[in-house]
Design an enzyme around this catalytic site. Structure first.
Site, mmCIF file in Angstrom:
data_model
loop_
_atom_site.group_PDB
_atom_site.id
_atom_site.type_symbol
_atom_site.label_atom_id
_atom_site.label_comp_id
_atom_site.label_asym_id
_atom_site.label_seq_id
_atom_site.Cartn_x
_atom_site.Cartn_y
_atom_site.Cartn_z
ATOM 1 N N ASP A 7 25.328 -92.365 -47.594
ATOM 2 C CA ASP A 7 25.942 -91.314 -48.400
ATOM 3 C C ASP A 7 25.465 -91.515 -49.845
ATOM 4 O OD1 ASP A 7 27.382 -89.146 -49.297
ATOM 5 O OD2 ASP A 7 29.253 -89.713 -48.310
HETATM 6 C C1 NOJ Z 1 28.722 -87.044 -50.760
HETATM 7 C C2 NOJ Z 1 29.487 -86.624 -49.541
HETATM 8 O O1 NOJ Z 1 30.378 -87.642 -49.158
HETATM 9 C C3 NOJ Z 1 28.613 -86.270 -48.362
HETATM 10 O O2 NOJ Z 1 29.418 -85.750 -47.341
HETATM 11 C C4 NOJ Z 1 27.541 -85.305 -48.780
HETATM 12 O O3 NOJ Z 1 26.769 -84.921 -47.678
HETATM 13 C C5 NOJ Z 1 26.700 -85.970 -49.854
HETATM 14 N N1 NOJ Z 1 27.528 -86.273 -51.012
HETATM 15 C C6 NOJ Z 1 25.523 -85.099 -50.298
HETATM 16 O O4 NOJ Z 1 25.956 -84.047 -51.057
#
Ligand code: NOJ
Length: 751
Positions: free
Chosen positions: A285
């Protein structure tokens, strides 16, 4: 020239690795593997590291540094770039000007639609309809692909049992079976039958794993998930996603009992790769590799990179610990080059499967294909089936067309707010709001409107007067409230989940007009609407319904559509009841309605043991506001004749559950039939019931049908006292009905 490079590499690989293959799929896979090996052999360490790095796009611009990085093969994937000209240029530089010509994977959060927005995933889960959910993702994929996107970070299949957590909106609710079925449908919708198809995009199962158990519903928080619960509740949807063919995973932000998900070797190697045989790749993430320093799991960036790589994170999103440290980690012997090769191999394999090497560009005729009539129709159907009728006293709904409606409230005409969270690309100019749809249906004379509150959070009451005047002139009041988009989603947890602002006050004031009152809630989570809904004659939970939300709602209000959504999550009465889910354990002292005494009825100086020493709250009791699986219809359904095909089953049997379903009301409708099972006694205690099968069935008024659902005995398996996944012989109870409190039941045995 680059095409030639690849052909040559492919030919060498075919020559080196020729093997006979039994069928087309495995032939294709083997040819991909050969191409991957041939390419990998030519790659420098820097180029391999490049494939492991995902960077944020420049929003339609490419500066010289960025171009240089592409030329040097230092970027494997870019997120948040949606301009086709820029994307084609990114691919041109990568393919034509870098040494090995490896295309870049373009990623974006396409969570519940792209331009055409479908209901939030929690709303889609309320359809209990895998077909609709798959179709929604197919549409999202086609629109996103026409904008140059080849990879989405969805589905989010975190089991979510805490309505305070803002990200519950993105989830499919509290149940492992429902989430598994619908998550798999999402994977199939995004990826289609052929990943290389111009309308398919790569899905990503996230957040691996346990993120939904964030302590207190506070986003990014730690989780404490006992191993058995991890395996029986949190992991199954991810295994189902692997079975559905998902090609990527995302590691979560959370730590589980002190080990961050992004550094969790057991989960990403032993479970994901070894046990489930997943051969796609894992992306971290956003900066979650770097954040392992904050977790206190790594002393510095170098150690964070090392731990994530060893744990099996192929690609790092946003932070740069891989780019900055992998070379040193290898030269110091802290990680092997073989582990890097494997990480890159898995990334390249997916790039080949996605057809990027054959065609990295978006052809002009395929660009920007948005909001086609069929897409809007699909979004409307999804919204219609997602809305849950929670209350309908004295058949307040549907409203007959010759009545005058006073439409009131802060969500009644909010083209943007009805779209919900994660709508980076959502086009609010496409939205049909409730006001727009009702105006179209009723014409000006029969529709009165007063927004009364500027936003869902507005506290001042100066708009009340006009709203009450309108209400007095109408036959029925429809109050459309809830919470704005920004109040749910990532980092938007709430400790108080009542209707915000002065909405409760306004609803009470409207009720004083004596007119029938319909409460429509648009929200990203279950809200604690118990007290206020007592003032309402009917309640519709509409979630954030997306682009076509208003049109779907108008159809339901006016009886052109019959509500059929069912709750994918338990609705608590008050926030203090959380966590609350239907599939809890029985405890040694289950709540007992006969001995429970409400706080106001406890006699003064009552002796300590006089109240029923059971598991409950003396103020909030032990039942939810609305149970999991619940939802009303304008018609009624009767269940009868429940039968199983056997009394005793062997381990490899399938149970055939049969019963009759009759539409006993006045109109046609859909019912979602649900089957729950309880394993009465085990080597460890088991949930009071668990959803094992469901089906949406349409029936005309007066019609009766025989229903048969199958459950494999192996689907009753759980992790026993020795942490082995088994079905333990013994007695089971099985229920059938329209929600999780159904009492129609029978028993069976497993040998
Ligand atoms: C953080 C989020 O937790 C995740 O779900 C997302 O896909 C990513 N950022 C990318 O934007």
């Amino acid at each position: 020239m680059n095409v030639l490079k690849h052909i040559l590499a492919g030919l060498i690989a075919v020559f080196l690795l020729s093997a006979c293959q039994p069928n087309n799929n495995s032939q294709e896979q083997s040819s991909i593997d050969q191409q991957v090996e041939a390419l990998l052999e030519q790659m420098s360490l820097e180029e391999k590291i490049g494939q492991m790095c995902q960077v944020n796009g420049g929003g339609g611009t490419l500066n010289d540094d960025f171009k240089q990085m592409l030329k040097e093969g230092r970027i494997g994937s870019i997120l948040n770039e949606v301009d086709v000209t820029t994307i084609n240029e990114i691919q041109r530089i990568s393919v034509e000007e870098s040494r090995l010509g490896i295309p870049v994977l373009i990623a974006r959060d396409v969570i519940h639609g792209f331009k055409t927005v479908f209901p939030i995933p929690l709303g889609q889960a309320a359809t209990w309809n895998p077909e609709i959910v798959r179709e929604g993702c197919r549409v999202a994929a086609a629109e996103a692909a026409s904008s140059g996107i080849k990879w989405t970070f969805a589905p989010m299949i975190d089991i979510s049992r805490d309505a305070r957590w803002g990200r519950i909106a993105e989830s499919l609710g509290e149940d492992p079976h429902l989430t598994s079925v619908l998550g798999a449908a999402m994977v199939k919708g995004f990826q289609g039958d052929d990943l290389a198809d111009e309308n398919s995009i790569i899905a990503c199962a996230k957040h691996f794993v346990g993120y939904g158990a964030a302590e207190g519903g506070r986003d990014y928080n730690s989780t404490l998930i006992p191993p058995r619960e991890l395996h029986d509740v949190y992991l199954p949807p991810f295994e189902a996603a692997v079975d559905a063919g998902v090609r990527t995973f995302m590691s979560g932000f959370n730590d589980i009992d002190g080990v961050p998900a992004t550094g969790n070797e057991y989960l990403m190697r032993d479970v994901l790769r070894d046990k489930w045989q997943f051969d796609g790749f894992v992306v971290s993430d956003w900066a979650s590799v770097w954040e392992m320093i904050n977790h206190g799991f790594a002393a510095d960036e170098k150690e964070a990179a090392k731990r994530a790589i060893n744990a099996g994170v192929n690609m790092e999103m946003a932070s740069t610990t891989y780019e900055d440290n992998i070379a040193a980690l290898i030269s110091e012997g802290l990680i092997s080059e073989a582990i890097i090769d494997q990480a890159v191999r898995e990334i390249l394999r997916v790039k080949y499967e996605a057809g990027l090497f054959d065609n990295p560009y978006i052809a002009e005729e395929n660009q920007y294909q948005f909001a086609k009539p069929a897409y809007l129709e699909a979004a409307k159907l999804a919204a219609t089936q997602s809305m849950v009728l929670l209350k309908n006293n004295k058949q307040t709904l549907p409203v007959s067309k010759n009545k005058t409606i006073a439409l009131v409230g802060p969500m009644a005409n909010q083209a943007y707010e009805q779209l919900g969270t994660w709508i980076f690309d959502g086009d609010s100019t496409l939205s049909v709001t409730p006001l727009m749809a009702l105006q179209q249906e009723l014409g000006a004379g029969k529709l009165l409107f007063a927004q009364a509150l500027a936003t869902s959070r507005t506290k001042h009451t100066k708009g009340f007067k006009q709203a009450i005047e309108q209400a007095k002139k109408a036959d029925v009041i429809v109050f459309c409230g809830g919470e704005e988009s920004i109040l749910s989603g990532e980092a938007h947890s709430r400790a108080n989940i009542d209707l915000p602002g002065a909405q409760n006050e306004l609803i009470r004031a409207l009720k004083q007009t004596g007119k029938p009152l319909v409460l429509v809630v648009m929200a990203g989570r279950p809200l604690t609407i118990g007290a206020v809904s007592e003032h309402a004659d009917a309640v519709i939970y509409a979630w954030h319904p997306g682009t076509m939300g208003g049109a779907a709602l108008a159809d339901i209000l006016l009886g052109k559509a019959n509500p059929s959504g069912k709750l994918p999550v338990t609705f608590p009465k008050v926030v203090g009841q959380i966590p609350m889910h239907y599939n809890h354990k029985n405890t040694g002292r289950p709540a007992n309605p006969d001995s429970w005494t409400h706080i106001d009825e406890i006699p003064v100086k009552a002796p300590q043991t006089s109240l029923g020493n059971e598991s409950h709250y003396i103020d909030a009791g032990f039942t939810p506001l609305y149970p999991f699986g619940y939802g009303l219809s304008y018609t009624t359904f009767a269940y009868s004749g429940l039968q199983l095909d056997k009394d005793v089953y062997a381990q490899d049997d399938r149970i055939q559950v049969s019963f009759e379903l009759e539409n006993t009301g006045e109109v046609a409708g859909d019912e979602v039939v649900q089957v729950y099972v309880r394993d009465v006694a085990g080597s460890v205690s088991r949930p009071v019931k668990e959803l094992k099968a469901f089906k949406r069935i349409s029936l005309n008024q007066g019609d009766k049908t025989s229903v048969m659902l199958e459950i494999a005995i192996q689907d009753l398996a759980f992790h026993n006292i020795d942490m082995e996944k088994v079905v333990e012989p013994g007695e089971f109870q099985l229920w059938v009905g329209g929600d999780s409190t159904t009492e129609l039941s029978t028993t069976f045995k497993v040998e």
